[in-house]
Design an enzyme around this catalytic site. Structure first.
Site, short mmCIF file in Angstrom:
data_model
loop_
_atom_site.label_atom_id
_atom_site.label_comp_id
_atom_site.label_asym_id
_atom_site.label_seq_id
_atom_site.Cartn_x
_atom_site.Cartn_y
_atom_site.Cartn_z
N LYS A 84 0.81 -1.22 0.00
CA LYS A 84 0.00 0.00 0.00
C LYS A 84 0.84 1.28 0.00
CE LYS A 84 -4.25 -1.93 1.94
NZ LYS A 84 -5.27 -1.87 2.99
N ASP B 179 -10.66 2.24 2.18
CA ASP B 179 -10.88 1.44 3.41
C ASP B 179 -11.78 2.18 4.40
OD1 ASP B 179 -9.52 -0.92 2.85
OD2 ASP B 179 -7.59 -0.13 3.52
#
Ligand code: NDP
Length: 286
Positions: A72, A108
């Site tokens: 990420k 998220d």
């Protein structure tokens, strides 16, 4: 079922490990439901391969990438541009195309908040949350909750990551215009007793031998207890919360709703969350 052809558009998830990922089931169910000529695959890319994977996305004309551990942060460095959430978190979980540019996003946090709303009917504004943990998932949850007007106490075994997560929460509060009225602090486990919302963002509960992330007597009716873990579906903290009369949710909803945001960014179509949820065993209304 539509088979891939010369015109099929491609999306996928990159990470390591990635073969266990539920994302192909989620997205392919969405494509099939809407009759879209798209397909979604899992691509194993180990640490250090993030920039090359982004270059491959560009070279191959891949239309969308989901990004998971451990890539990420490195994918964030490789994108042409970052969304405000991805820039704040220094983490990208989705890459989309905008003309020739590759934009790094982070869905998220919005996925977490949408799962609260859709699955538990909980509106986060004005609530008090305790987030257990201060890693990548916790930071996304803290930023999203604070931006929605939730006050947040972060409880973590190490103080430094908790302090950094709280600073990030304060920055998010300012950016969202909720400003100094919003409380984001580092606290002790006892804070759980006074919380409306308790979020386990540690990996404790994935293995049978794990200790509980919180003392059981701190959980009670009137709380919503969310475990970001989705395997196993019912972790010990959720079992205890349920016995104590609290409402419970596992992490499958966050997974579904973060995917739904990605689906919409890539295809321009609202994600069929009911069909996508059914593919991973979730019964979502609508
Ligand atoms: P990180 O490794 O980034 O962070 C883990 C956090 O948990 C850290 O704060 C760490 O504390 C704490 N922690 C780890 N082990 C222990 C332990 N033995 N005792 C107490 N605290 C501990 O992980 P992520 O944030 O990426 O993931 C956290 C959880 O969230 C995982 O279970 C993951 O599967 C889940 N997740 C779910 C998602 C979903 O869509 N449902 C999305 C992303 C993650 P310290 O700072 O002291 O090291």
């Amino acid at each position: 079922m539509m088979r891939p052809s010369g015109t099929t558009r491609l999306a996928g998830v990159i990470g390591d490990p990635v073969r266990h990922s539920l994302s192909p089931a989620l997205h392919n169910a969405g494509f099939a439901h809407l009759g879209l000529d798209w397909t979604y695959v899992a691509l194993e890319v180990p640490a250090g391969g993030g920039a090359a994977a982004v270059a491959a996305m560009r070279a191959l004309g891949i239309d969308g990438l989901s990004v998971t551990m451990p890539l990420k942060a490195e994918v964030a460095d490789a994108c042409d541009e970052l969304s405000p959430a991805a820039a704040m978190l220094g983490a990208v979980n989705c890459v989309r195309r905008s003309g020739d540019r590759l934009i790094g996003e982070n869905t998220d946090g919005v996925g977490f908040v949408n799962s609260l709303r859709s699955q538990a009917g909980v509106e986060p504004v004005g609530k008090h949350a305790v987030v257990l943990g201060a890693g990548g998932a916790a930071r996304a949850v803290v930023v999203a909750l604070v931006s929605e007007g939730t006050s947040v106490t972060i409880v973590n075994r190490s103080i430094e990551p908790a302090m950094r997560a709280a600073e990030l929460g304060k920055t998010a509060a300012l950016a969202a215009g909720v400003g100094s009225s919003m409380s984001v602090m580092v606290g002790a486990p006892g804070a759980v007793r006074d919380a409306d919302l308790v979020v386990n963002a540690t990996p404790l509960g994935m293995h049978g031998s794990d200790p509980l992330p919180v003392e059981p007597e701190l959980l009670h009716g009137g709380q919503l207890v969310v475990d970001l873990i989705y395997t196993p579906a019912v972790t010990p903290i959720l079992e205890i919360a349920d016995e104590a009369g609290a409402q419970t949710l596992n992490g499958t909803g966050m997974l579904l709703f973060q995917a739904a945001e990605q689906f919409k960014m890539w295809t321009g179509r609202d994600a069929p969350t009911r069909a996508m949820g059914a593919a991973v065993g979730l019964d979502i209304a609508g």
